[in-house]
Design an enzyme around this catalytic site. Structure first.
Site, PDB file in Angstrom:
ATOM      1  N   ILE A 100       0.853  -1.193   0.000  1.00  0.00           N
ATOM      2  CA  ILE A 100       0.000   0.000   0.000  1.00  0.00           C
ATOM      3  C   ILE A 100       0.884   1.236   0.000  1.00  0.00           C
ATOM      4  O   ILE A 100       1.871   1.305   0.754  1.00  0.00           O
ATOM      5  CB  ILE A 100      -0.933   0.003   1.225  1.00  0.00           C
ATOM      6  CG1 ILE A 100      -1.795  -1.262   1.251  1.00  0.00           C
ATOM      7  CG2 ILE A 100      -1.824   1.241   1.235  1.00  0.00           C
ATOM      8  CD1 ILE A 100      -2.657  -1.397   2.494  1.00  0.00           C
ATOM      9  N   HIS A 136       1.196  -1.299  -7.677  1.00  0.00           N
ATOM     10  CA  HIS A 136       0.517  -1.278  -6.383  1.00  0.00           C
ATOM     11  C   HIS A 136      -0.820  -2.010  -6.453  1.00  0.00           C
ATOM     12  O   HIS A 136      -1.886  -1.452  -6.113  1.00  0.00           O
ATOM     13  CB  HIS A 136       0.320   0.157  -5.901  1.00  0.00           C
ATOM     14  CG  HIS A 136       1.578   0.808  -5.403  1.00  0.00           C
ATOM     15  ND1 HIS A 136       2.160   0.473  -4.207  1.00  0.00           N
ATOM     16  CD2 HIS A 136       2.374   1.752  -5.966  1.00  0.00           C
ATOM     17  CE1 HIS A 136       3.257   1.204  -4.032  1.00  0.00           C
ATOM     18  NE2 HIS A 136       3.417   1.976  -5.094  1.00  0.00           N
ATOM     19  N   GLN A 155      13.330   2.542  14.088  1.00  0.00           N
ATOM     20  CA  GLN A 155      12.140   3.384  14.113  1.00  0.00           C
ATOM     21  C   GLN A 155      12.520   4.836  13.887  1.00  0.00           C
ATOM     22  O   GLN A 155      13.135   5.468  14.738  1.00  0.00           O
ATOM     23  CB  GLN A 155      11.420   3.250  15.462  1.00  0.00           C
ATOM     24  CG  GLN A 155      10.101   3.994  15.530  1.00  0.00           C
ATOM     25  CD  GLN A 155       9.034   3.297  14.707  1.00  0.00           C
ATOM     26  OE1 GLN A 155       8.794   2.108  14.863  1.00  0.00           O
ATOM     27  NE2 GLN A 155       8.397   4.041  13.825  1.00  0.00           N
TER      28      GLN A 155
END
Length: 471
Positions: A153, A209, A378
């Site tokens: 996505i 996609h 992160q």
């Protein structure tokens, strides 16, 4: 006078010292009491008397002579090397467009709930999931015919995660990635068949996609063409995986990406065997792209596919007449789309969240029994986080993506419950393993110490008798 006093004082001190030494040497019962003179007796020091020397050491409590049972080793750690990065902005548009670099990775934020920190805060579930929903373990047979299918996505960190799949997994036969090529060769050990269906392995074989509706109808046929004819009689398992992201952050990231010239206009949007007509899927801009679009213009287009993109790409669009908005009323369509997206997400083999990179890595490794070489990182400072919007604009984005907001709340709760459930199972297995190790050690000591105790008793008796005769 002082000299005479010192001589008188030295004589009784030496005599007392001599008596204490002789008493300790002659009396076998004076062991721990003399050695621990002046100390408070401990409860675990009680036991049979021991003689000095080797016999005394042999009768020490076995806990003092044995090492504590070792904890089970952690999963194979990554070797020293470059760390993986979670770069949700690192996405390129359609084929042929320049690929973006990772210039938006600015700051790493430590995760207090990361698996390596060992902390497991209390979780208050919002949704009720069955044990089957929370337990995710895939017997992935990379040497057989199983295939991992990555549903990518836009603007969810899928490019970075896709690179992890082809460059960062410890495999018997790693993917072959050559410089200057966008695709890697990910063959099974000893075979020329791929085990991964993704942008960086097979390319956009089902369209740019491709969503859930396209992939589930396209991937089996594509893999049959790529496979050897002699293997067609064997069953094949397809394990779908994906990444999700906070809807507001994802929407802002897509706006910035479109503002730079991305369009994804070559996407097929296949559904029920055909692509949507221009009337079913109008464009939001008249030219080749939407470069320089403002956030207000981006939000004002009613046909913008950025709205609720995650729900639409995870749902079975054939249930609502694909892109034909006249097939049913809007309220019924939204309800069906959201429920279909939730069901498909829950039944996928794995999904991760961009905001929880370490937990995403942890769950993927436990689900597929595969290990990454370098840990995920992160990065919470991105282009989307740098966009300064007021509360009114944020609320408007949430209204435009109200289905994605509900899906993300559902996905986040399921993700956290799966993580906690998996960690609890690991803790239980670790405790059981430690109990088994302690039991085996007790049995081992039980077979060893009785024999040594008998030898010690004879040594104590013989030593004591010889001292009595000598005395």
């Amino acid at each position: 006078m002082d000299e005479r006093f010192n001589k008188w004082l030295l004589t009784p001190v030496l005599t007392l010292l001599f008596v204490v030494i002789m008493y300790q040497y002659v009396s076998p019962s004076c062991t721990s009491s003399c050695a621990n003179f002046g100390e408070q007796p401990r409860a675990d020091d009680a036991g049979p008397p021991a003689a000095p020397g080797p016999a005394r050491r042999a009768q020490a409590p076995p806990e003092q002579g044995e090492r504590r049972p070792q904890l089970p080793p952690p999963p194979r750690g990554p070797p020293e090397g470059p760390r993986g990065a979670a770069a949700p902005e690192d996405e390129d548009g359609e084929l042929g467009e320049p690929e973006e670099d990772d210039d938006d990775e600015e700051e790493e934020e430590p995760d207090s709930e990361a698996p390596e920190n060992g902390s497991l805060p209390r979780l208050e579930p919002r949704f009720n999931f069955s044990l089957k929903d929370l337990t995710r373990f895939v017997d992935f047979n990379i040497k057989g015919r199983d295939v991992i299918v990555f549903l990518h996505i836009q603007k969810t960190g899928g490019t970075t995660f896709g690179r992890h799949l082809v460059k960062n997994i410890r495999l018997e036969q790693p993917c072959s990635c050559k410089a200057g090529q966008k695709k890697c060769t990910c063959h099974r050990p000893g075979k020329k068949e791929t085990w991964l269906f993704s942008r960086f392995s097979t390319g956009w074989s089902c369209g740019l996609h491709a969503d859930w509706t396209e992939l589930t109808n396209c991937v089996p046929a594509i893999m049959e063409k790529k496979d050897c004819p002699r293997n067609h009689s064997h069953t094949r398992n397809f394990y779908y995986i994906t990444m999700l992201r906070d809807p507001v952050s994802r929407y802002l990231s897509e706006w910035k990406h479109v503002q730079r010239g991305a369009t994804w206009k070559t996407s097929l949007h296949m559904c029920d065997g055909r692509s949507p007509t221009p009337d079913e899927l109008p464009t939001c801009y008249p030219g080749d792209d939407w470069s320089g679009v403002s956030l207000r213009e981006f939000m004002d287009c009613p046909y913008n596919l950025a709205n609720n993109r995650q729900v639409r790409m995870l749902a079975d669009l054939s249930l609502v007449g694909c892109y034909n908005l006249t097939f049913m009323n809007e309220s019924e369509r939204n309800t069906i789309l959201l429920q279909s997206a939730k069901n498909n997400l829950k039944n996928m083999a794995f999904f991760g969240l961009t905001e929880f990179q370490r937990k995403t890595q942890f769950l993927f490794e436990r689900t597929f029994n595969l290990k990454f070489i370098s840990p995920f990182t992160q990065f919470n400072i991105t282009r989307a986080s740098n966009v300064d919007i007021n509360e009114g604009a944020r609320q408007h984005i949430e209204e435009l993506n109200f289905l994605d907001v509900q899906l993300y709340e559902y996905a986040k709760d399921l993700f956290q419950q799966r993580y906690h459930h998996t960690k609890q199972l690991e803790h239980q297995r670790d405790r059981q393993k430690r109990r088994e190790e302690r039991r085996l050690q007790r049995e081992h000591r039980g077979h060893r110490w009785p024999k040594e105790d008998g030898n010690t008793e004879r040594a104590v008796t013989e030593d004591y008798n010889s001292q009595v005769v000598r005395w």
